[in-house]
Enzyme design. Structure first.
Site, PDB file in Angstrom:
ATOM      1  N   HIS A 242       0.589  -1.245   0.538  1.00  0.00           N
ATOM      2  CA  HIS A 242       0.265   0.305  -0.219  1.00  0.00           C
ATOM      3  C   HIS A 242       1.110   1.398   0.062  1.00  0.00           C
ATOM      4  O   HIS A 242       0.430   1.972  -1.252  1.00  0.00           O
ATOM      5  CB  HIS A 242      -1.015   0.299   1.216  1.00  0.00           C
TER       6      HIS A 242
HETATM    7  O1  RIB Z   1      -5.156  -0.561   4.475  1.00  0.00           O
HETATM    8  C1  RIB Z   1      -3.569   0.079   4.592  1.00  0.00           C
HETATM    9  C2  RIB Z   1      -2.875   0.898   5.139  1.00  0.00           C
HETATM   10  O2  RIB Z   1      -3.304   0.090   6.598  1.00  0.00           O
HETATM   11  C3  RIB Z   1      -1.812   1.213   5.006  1.00  0.00           C
HETATM   12  O3  RIB Z   1      -1.109   2.422   5.082  1.00  0.00           O
HETATM   13  C4  RIB Z   1      -0.995   0.154   6.022  1.00  0.00           C
HETATM   14  O4  RIB Z   1       0.366   0.380   6.553  1.00  0.00           O
HETATM   15  C5  RIB Z   1      -2.137  -0.132   7.586  1.00  0.00           C
HETATM   16  O5  RIB Z   1      -1.983   1.720   8.104  1.00  0.00           O
END
Ligand code: RIB
Ligand code: CA
Length: 323
Positions: free
Chosen positions: A241
């Site tokens: 992500h």
């Molecule tokens: O949903 C994904 C996000 O939530 C990313 O930033 C992961 O690190 C968590 O913080």
């Protein structure tokens, strides 16, 4: 001139690679990193950030602790994804670099006041509590922020922590509502994009080929981080992500999306934290966010791997000079 950025983050293995990508890129001037409560509590994220900075050979980076709780309600964490430490998959020594005394929210406010208006970008990789609190405390900083680039939300991809909500927004929907209502230009990296940047074996092997302790740590993190999503989605690899936020600053051409109205559900227990995204423009509400929907995933991993390799080489050179 390097782009001035503040990173607000809740490491988290994917946050770690995003921070390393930023520190590996001379196009970016990291003014400071603020710990958010999210994947794991603040007491761990502030330590994890400093472990990551020392892994990158950057004990000079200013690290601040932000808020330990969301604006409303109790903190929801994600140890089931990231492990008890938040950085499971590799063991790093306790950091020796200091945590700054100033509160992270005050650092954000002070930096925006002191730097020339419109020159500082805020990169958020976790829940939006710190930025939301800063905007609520000093609303005039909104006009001084160049842009906010955030990982969070989802539309066609749905949610991950609930059927409707993505984790970063879900943890603090009130803060997210402040941010999305601030009028500051926002670039969103939602699940619709991050679910297209999967840690396939070929991509992880390319990072392993960087070699040395540095890449062993990265691969340990990736192997640990992906297991939850591989089991959940049956995909080849997990969605990486947060590095998408930094990659956008370095190569925006990797991404495509649409300026949309995005509102945050803050009331309903069923859909709390949902980013209600008006992709088809039916609401007539103001278009407050660039909702990214597509990414050149191979280009993203080529950039990430190239920069991580450069950082590893720089550290090897530095070690050679000191021996
Ligand atoms: O949903 C994904 C996000 O939530 C990313 O930033 C992961 O690190 C968590 O913080
Ligand atoms: Ca994160």
């Amino acid at each position: 001139m390097a782009e001035k950025i503040i990173i607000d983050t809740d490491p988290g293995q994917d946050d770690a690679l995003a921070i390393l990508l930023a520190l590996a890129s001379p196009e970016l001037d990291v003014l400071g990193i603020v710990a958010a409560a999210g994947n794991v509590p603040l007491s761990l994220t502030n330590v994890n950030i400093r472990k990551i900075c020392e892994l990158a050979g950057r004990p000079d980076i200013k690290v601040f602790a932000g808020c330990s709780q969301p604006m409303d309600g109790a903190l929801v964490t994600a140890e089931h994804v990231h492990g008890a430490t938040g950085l499971d998959g590799a063991d790093l020594p306790e950091p020796t670099m200091p945590l700054q005394d100033q509160h992270g929210v005050d650092f954000i406010i002070e930096t925006l006041r002191n730097k020339q208006a419109g020159t500082v970008t805020i990169c958020t990789l976790g829940p939006l509590t710190n930025l939301g609190k800063a905007l609520a405390k000093e609303p005039e900083i909104a006009g001084r922020i160049r842009q906010i680039v955030l990982m969070g939300g989802g539309c066609f991809e749905g949610g991950n922590i609930t059927p409707a909500a993505e984790f970063n927004i879900y943890v603090d929907p009130q803060a997210a509502a402040v941010v999305f209502g601030s009028g500051v230009p926002i670039v969103m990296m939602p699940l619709d994009v991050t679910h297209k940047t999967l840690t396939t074996r070929a991509r992880v092997e390319a990072i392993r080929r960087i070699g040395g302790h540095f890449s062993e740590v990265l691969v340990g993190w990736l192997d640990y981080f992906e297991r939850f999503d591989v089991a959940k989605y049956g995909s080849e690899g997990g969605p990486l992500h947060d590095p998408n936020v930094i990659a956008y600053l370095l190569k925006p051409e990797l991404y495509s999306g649409r300026l949309c109205n995005v509102e945050i559900e803050t009331e309903s227990e069923l859909t709390k934290g949902m980013t209600v995204t008006d992709w088809w423009g039916v609401s007539g509400r103001p278009k407050n966010a660039m909702f990214m929907r597509d990414v050149d995933a191979d280009g993203f991993y080529a950039l990430l791997t190239e920069r991580l390799a450069a950082l590893a080489a720089k550290q090897a050179d530095a070690r050679a000079e000191t021996t």
